[in-house]
Design a protein around this motif. Structure first.
Motif, PDB file in Angstrom:
ATOM      1  N   ILE A  41      -5.948 -19.288 -36.740  1.00  0.00           N
ATOM      2  CA  ILE A  41      -4.524 -19.545 -36.294  1.00  0.00           C
ATOM      3  C   ILE A  41      -4.408 -19.449 -34.911  1.00  0.00           C
ATOM      4  O   ILE A  41      -3.889 -19.884 -34.159  1.00  0.00           O
ATOM      5  N   PHE A  42      -5.041 -18.118 -34.224  1.00  0.00           N
ATOM      6  CA  PHE A  42      -5.169 -17.909 -32.864  1.00  0.00           C
ATOM      7  C   PHE A  42      -5.667 -18.965 -31.957  1.00  0.00           C
ATOM      8  O   PHE A  42      -5.256 -19.285 -30.844  1.00  0.00           O
ATOM      9  N   PHE A  43      -6.781 -19.559 -32.402  1.00  0.00           N
ATOM     10  CA  PHE A  43      -7.451 -20.614 -31.675  1.00  0.00           C
ATOM     11  C   PHE A  43      -6.572 -21.808 -31.507  1.00  0.00           C
ATOM     12  O   PHE A  43      -6.253 -22.544 -30.568  1.00  0.00           O
ATOM     13  N   VAL A  44      -5.872 -22.131 -32.934  1.00  0.00           N
ATOM     14  CA  VAL A  44      -4.997 -23.402 -32.785  1.00  0.00           C
ATOM     15  C   VAL A  44      -3.747 -23.181 -31.810  1.00  0.00           C
ATOM     16  O   VAL A  44      -3.407 -23.977 -30.893  1.00  0.00           O
TER      17      VAL A  44
ATOM     18  N   SER B 268      -2.625 -24.114 -24.256  1.00  0.00           N
ATOM     19  CA  SER B 268      -3.605 -24.761 -23.156  1.00  0.00           C
ATOM     20  C   SER B 268      -3.451 -25.896 -22.739  1.00  0.00           C
ATOM     21  O   SER B 268      -3.126 -26.250 -21.525  1.00  0.00           O
ATOM     22  N   VAL B 269      -3.253 -26.690 -23.857  1.00  0.00           N
ATOM     23  CA  VAL B 269      -2.678 -28.528 -23.545  1.00  0.00           C
ATOM     24  C   VAL B 269      -1.544 -28.599 -22.878  1.00  0.00           C
ATOM     25  O   VAL B 269      -1.376 -29.249 -22.030  1.00  0.00           O
ATOM     26  N   TRP B 270      -0.458 -27.655 -23.279  1.00  0.00           N
ATOM     27  CA  TRP B 270       0.756 -27.876 -22.610  1.00  0.00           C
ATOM     28  C   TRP B 270       0.691 -27.299 -21.129  1.00  0.00           C
ATOM     29  O   TRP B 270       1.177 -27.932 -20.278  1.00  0.00           O
ATOM     30  N   LYS B 271       0.091 -26.189 -20.882  1.00  0.00           N
ATOM     31  CA  LYS B 271      -0.118 -25.878 -19.518  1.00  0.00           C
ATOM     32  C   LYS B 271      -0.884 -27.026 -18.596  1.00  0.00           C
ATOM     33  O   LYS B 271      -0.387 -26.959 -17.434  1.00  0.00           O
TER      34      LYS B 271
END
Length: 118
Positions: free
Chosen positions: A14-17, A23-26
């Motif tokens: 869950i935390f990885f996802v 990260s992708v959004w940033k």
């Protein structure tokens, strides 16, 4: 009825996802989405700069060296110094070579002038 407890691996997933999505959004937020105002690497900018170069060649009847052409292009009224702030002698040579490739019958500035006059 079985009671469901979350294991450590489930929490890790869950935390990885979640962190992956953040990260992708940033990364997306910092990528340029529109062209910069002073971007002189676009095809339109190169064509505009080539028009100014050809205009200067035509006005001087092709009697120019590369360094004289460079100085006259920079001092031309149609040359936008803010937009083409990276314009240098090497860029001029690249654009002239591009013109020679497009018009294979030309090989020097004098040939470009005769081509424009015709």
């Amino acid at each position: 009825m079985r009671e469901y407890t979350m294991t450590t691996s489930t929490w890790m997933l869950i935390f990885f996802v979640l962190l992956f999505i953040i990260s992708v959004w940033k990364i997306y937020a910092f990528l340029p989405n529109k062209p910069l105002a002073d971007d002189d690497t676009t095809k339109e900018s190169q064509e505009e700069l080539l028009k100014v170069i050809l205009k200067v060649i035509k006005e001087n009847k092709g009697e120019l060296s590369h360094s004289e052409l460079f100085e006259k292009v920079k001092s031309d009224e149609n040359f936008d110094g803010k937009r083409f702030w990276r314009f240098n002698q090497n860029r001029l040579n690249q654009l002239i070579n591009y013109y020679h490739l497009e018009n294979s019958h030309t090989s020097c500035i004098k040939d470009i002038y005769h081509d424009l006059k015709a």
